[in-house]
Design an enzyme around this catalytic site. Sequence first.
Site, PDB file in Angstrom:
ATOM      1  CG  HIS A 198     -47.607 -53.436 -78.210  1.00  0.00           C
ATOM      2  ND1 HIS A 198     -48.561 -52.834 -78.058  1.00  0.00           N
ATOM      3  CD2 HIS A 198     -47.172 -52.038 -77.527  1.00  0.00           C
ATOM      4  CE1 HIS A 198     -49.220 -51.742 -77.044  1.00  0.00           C
ATOM      5  NE2 HIS A 198     -47.795 -50.876 -77.115  1.00  0.00           N
ATOM      6  N   GLY A 205     -36.398 -61.564 -76.908  1.00  0.00           N
ATOM      7  CA  GLY A 205     -36.307 -61.868 -75.086  1.00  0.00           C
ATOM      8  C   GLY A 205     -37.264 -62.481 -74.954  1.00  0.00           C
ATOM      9  CD  GLN A 216     -34.005 -52.907 -78.632  1.00  0.00           C
ATOM     10  OE1 GLN A 216     -33.969 -53.239 -80.010  1.00  0.00           O
ATOM     11  NE2 GLN A 216     -33.504 -53.119 -77.898  1.00  0.00           N
ATOM     12  CB  SER A 251     -42.857 -53.735 -72.572  1.00  0.00           C
ATOM     13  OG  SER A 251     -44.105 -52.620 -71.929  1.00  0.00           O
ATOM     14  CB  SER A 282     -30.545 -61.942 -78.148  1.00  0.00           C
ATOM     15  OG  SER A 282     -29.277 -61.590 -78.871  1.00  0.00           O
TER      16      SER A 282
END
EC number: 1.1.1.86
Length: 492
Positions: free
Chosen positions: A132, A46, A110, A414, A78
Amino acid sequence: MANYFNTLNLRQQLDQLGKCRFMGRDEFADEASYLKGKKVVIVGCGAQGLNQGLNMRDSGLDIAYALRAEAIAEKRASWRKATENGFTVGTYEDLIPQADLIVNLTPDKQHSAVVQAVQPLMKQGAALGYSHGFNIVEVGEQIRKDITVVMVAPKCPGTEVREEYKRGFGVPTLIAVHPENDPKGEGMAIAKAWAAATGGHRAGVLQSSFVAEVKSDLMGEQTILCGMLQAGSLLGFDKLVSEGTDPAYAEKLIQFGWETITEALKQGGITLMMDRLSNPAKLRAYALSEQLKGIMAPLFQKHMDDIISGEFSGGMMADWANDDVKLLTWREETGKTAFENAPQFDGKIAEQEYFDNGVLMVAMVKAGVELAFETMVSSGIIEESAYYESLHELPLIANTIARKRLYEMNVVISDTAEYGNYLFANAAVPLLKGAFMASLQPGDLGKAVAGTEVDNAQLRDVNEAIRNHPIETVGHTLRGYMKDMKRIAVAG
């Protein structure tokens, strides 16, 4: 799995929340050399995945992308992005076993599935990277004890990570090593090399913790970065139209006003933003911001409390399990708002007009930034972390609204940020819609403040209060490391 933060005792929680050290440039003298000659495999392509990978390759690292077999077979976006940029692409089974560092840059929801798929394939002593820490801190993912777990978290969207690197600069970055997973003591060396490979060392790196990054990141994005901009956009537009302002002008003033106003914030903090106003307007914006802080402080504190306790993450993960029903409903409702569907304005709005006619917007920015910062610091988060998660990222999020209104903001951020944004905005709008919005005066929004009379003593005191806020002190220091930041083009 149990929320990792909630398994810690109070002393451990406070220690990890308060972990924050601005690293010296001399600590990055070796730049990315620790990872040169090693195989780095990125999972996910991404915005962060692609752009970090491009930077890391340009820094001399060996980069490949591991994608699910179906993504390759169906040639999904992707796969196309990775192959079109000349990267090696393969399945997990093809690439993970040889990798020295696997970087998980898939969406938060995910992460568990990805980690559970790649962990059995990882060789003994490999490293796992995140940008993150939600999966580690909130989900409580258990990682094999021979695996080193690190984090490199650029404080910008992926596109900015790439653009700043191409300019020979970088974006401010947080790095951390998970204390439960550093078997060889090499976690910090890996994180430093990865951060340098993205260019982050040229803009300033904070040595943090997974806990501090997650808790401060969630707080910033829910409140000032996204939630306050969404609430302010909806409230401001409706107020202008209800008073007879052309909907097209009202839409443009709001859509591009956030970007223009926060560009001053980026260059010189709250002080410079307020200095763009006339003296009477500055006094009015200050008074409005103090009023807003009084009204909204309990809401900011509730969000911080729910983030610290795990209440927020538990609720969001329940929505994941329910096919994102709440998230998708809120997204649809936002798309139907009057602001999102207003006509476009063909005329030009001068840069100064955004300030002169946007006093309420300036007040909302000031109140939101200060409240987010104050609430984080009072909860044990160090000032530098609180600055990056409030004031620093705001111009970048405002820029997304300037592109395609709230839709673009919610697409770019996000799903975790989007969910938190709706939670905050859905509470903030009714909180402010009644008495506060009704109390606004002519000149607060849509027209300039009339009159020129100013009390010298009052102006002196307001200027001192603005400049002496702790976020201005820490911001002055941190912006010193970012003097090469490019200016975001403001709309006309």
